[in-house]
Design an enzyme around this catalytic site. Structure first.
Site, PDB file in Angstrom:
ATOM      1  N   LYS A 231       0.870  -1.159   0.139  1.00  0.00           N
ATOM      2  CA  LYS A 231      -0.053  -0.229  -0.153  1.00  0.00           C
ATOM      3  C   LYS A 231       0.823   1.283  -0.081  1.00  0.00           C
ATOM      4  O   LYS A 231       0.644   2.080  -0.630  1.00  0.00           O
ATOM      5  CB  LYS A 231      -1.029  -0.008   1.303  1.00  0.00           C
ATOM      6  CG  LYS A 231      -2.158  -1.110   0.992  1.00  0.00           C
ATOM      7  CD  LYS A 231      -2.710  -1.020   2.497  1.00  0.00           C
ATOM      8  CE  LYS A 231      -3.849  -2.066   2.291  1.00  0.00           C
ATOM      9  NZ  LYS A 231      -4.410  -2.868   3.395  1.00  0.00           N
TER      10      LYS A 231
ATOM     11  N   GLN B 169      -5.133  -1.391   9.556  1.00  0.00           N
ATOM     12  CA  GLN B 169      -4.923  -2.608   8.893  1.00  0.00           C
ATOM     13  C   GLN B 169      -5.456  -3.688   9.813  1.00  0.00           C
ATOM     14  O   GLN B 169      -5.229  -3.897  11.101  1.00  0.00           O
ATOM     15  CB  GLN B 169      -3.622  -3.070   8.837  1.00  0.00           C
ATOM     16  CG  GLN B 169      -3.308  -4.293   7.968  1.00  0.00           C
ATOM     17  CD  GLN B 169      -3.790  -4.452   6.775  1.00  0.00           C
ATOM     18  OE1 GLN B 169      -3.635  -3.304   5.826  1.00  0.00           O
ATOM     19  NE2 GLN B 169      -4.446  -5.587   6.144  1.00  0.00           N
TER      20      GLN B 169
ATOM     21  N   ASP C 246     -11.415   2.898   3.945  1.00  0.00           N
ATOM     22  CA  ASP C 246     -11.916   1.302   3.717  1.00  0.00           C
ATOM     23  C   ASP C 246     -13.580   1.150   3.477  1.00  0.00           C
ATOM     24  O   ASP C 246     -13.765   0.219   3.029  1.00  0.00           O
ATOM     25  CB  ASP C 246     -11.541   0.667   5.186  1.00  0.00           C
ATOM     26  CG  ASP C 246     -10.194  -0.251   4.644  1.00  0.00           C
ATOM     27  OD1 ASP C 246      -9.858  -0.601   3.567  1.00  0.00           O
ATOM     28  OD2 ASP C 246      -9.638  -0.459   5.548  1.00  0.00           O
TER      29      ASP C 246
END
Ligand code: NAP
Length: 281
Positions: free
Chosen positions: A52, A96, A119
């Site tokens: 990422k 995460q 997200d």
């Protein structure tokens, strides 16, 4: 049969995003910033976060990773999220997953400002998506959606079958397809006749986590098949779709690996830029 090349599609998307970042920089004199919080030492999480970070830098975003040991307490993490919520240099925040057991996942998700929730997991974004309003959309279903639209730009009236109803994949996928006027059937582990349901689909999206569950005789001719699954098996990584069999009947299919996977990170970058633009507005 069209083999849907997710690597190529993701590279094209990243190129578009790179150009957009340059434009944003000249307009606002700053670029979007993505901050990832990584807790613990789980190998897959470390790899995802590294990828990422690399991709974010490649398209010209500011990228920061905040690392905590597995033992970090919940309050420290929530305080850090609040700090990032108030930081004008941060456009997107991602924590995460999975988290250590002593940290409440829902609390973490709900602490992230919805406008910085790259997200798309915050209940506000989930609600906005299901109400058809502007929202962050979870990266993997967004990637699937963009791949489907490349093959079939007009989804009006198409019959879509989503296999799996997770908050991460199946449910947001369903909302995206509904928005495109598909007639959507969402299936799960208690569905009575999964094969029969799949056979009705013009589009099938498999997000289950069972190696090669969707077989060749579950798919009618000319179906678009999107395989979200990533399953480690003795013969290597396979998807939720029996690729060899299904590719003989499908109109188009994503391979695993090299299909949906590469789109997920590209969509995270896209979401970061969208969050930045919404904040600027
Ligand atoms: P999940 O949270 O475990 O959900 C799996 C879903 O599949 C559940 O809704 C479950 O039904 C359903 N299911 C289980 N067995 C079934 C069966 N026999 N028939 C029909 N449905 C069944 O999984 P997930 O997080 O959505 O992930 C799914 C797969 O996608 C995994 O392989 C994962 O590794 C992969 N993945 C890939 C990416 C990517 O970037 N490509 C990203 C995320 C995940 P119930 O609700 O009834 O239990």
């Amino acid at each position: 049969m069209i083999l849907i090349d997710g690597k190529k599609a993701a590279a094209e998307l990243r190129e578009e995003l790179k150009k957009e970042v340059i434009q944003l920089k000249s307009k606002y004199n700053t670029v979007p910033g993505l901050t990832v919080i990584l807790i613990g030492e789980l190998a897959p999480s470390k790899i995802y976060v590294k990828n990422k970070e690399k991709s974010a830098i490649e398209v010209g975003l500011k990228s920061e990773v905040i690392r905590y040991p597995e033992t970090v307490d919940e309050k420290t993490v929530l305080n850090k999220i609040n700090e990032l919520n108030n930081d004008v240099n941060v456009s997107g925040i991602l924590v995460q997953l999975p988290l250590p057991k002593h940290i409440n996942k829902q609390k973490v998700i709900e602490t992230i400002l919805p406008s910085k929730d790259v997200d798309g997991f915050h209940p506000m974004n989930v609600g906005n998506l299901s109400s058809g309003y502007e929202s962050s959309v979870p990266c993997t279903p967004l990637g699937c959606y963009l791949l489907i639209k490349k093959i079939e730009p007009n989804l009006n009236g198409k019959k879509a079958v989503v296999v799996g109803r997770s908050n991460l994949n199946g449910k947001p996928m369903t909302q995206l397809l509904l928005k495109e006027n598909c007639t959507v059937t969402i299936t799960h582990s208690k569905t009575k006749d999964l094969k029969g349901e799949c056979l009705k689909g013009d589009i099938i999206i498999a997000a289950v986590g069972i190696p090669e569950l969707v077989k060749g005789d579950w798919v009618k001719k000319d179906t678009i098949v999107i395989d979200v699954g990533i399953n480690k098996t003795e013969k290597g990584i396979v998807g939720d779709v029996a690729f060899e069999e299904v590719s003989k009947v499908a109109k188009a299919i994503t391979p695993v690996p090299g299909g949906v996977g590469p789109m997920t990170i590209a969509c995270l970058l896209k979401n970061t830029i969208e969050c930045f633009k919404r904040i600027q507005k």
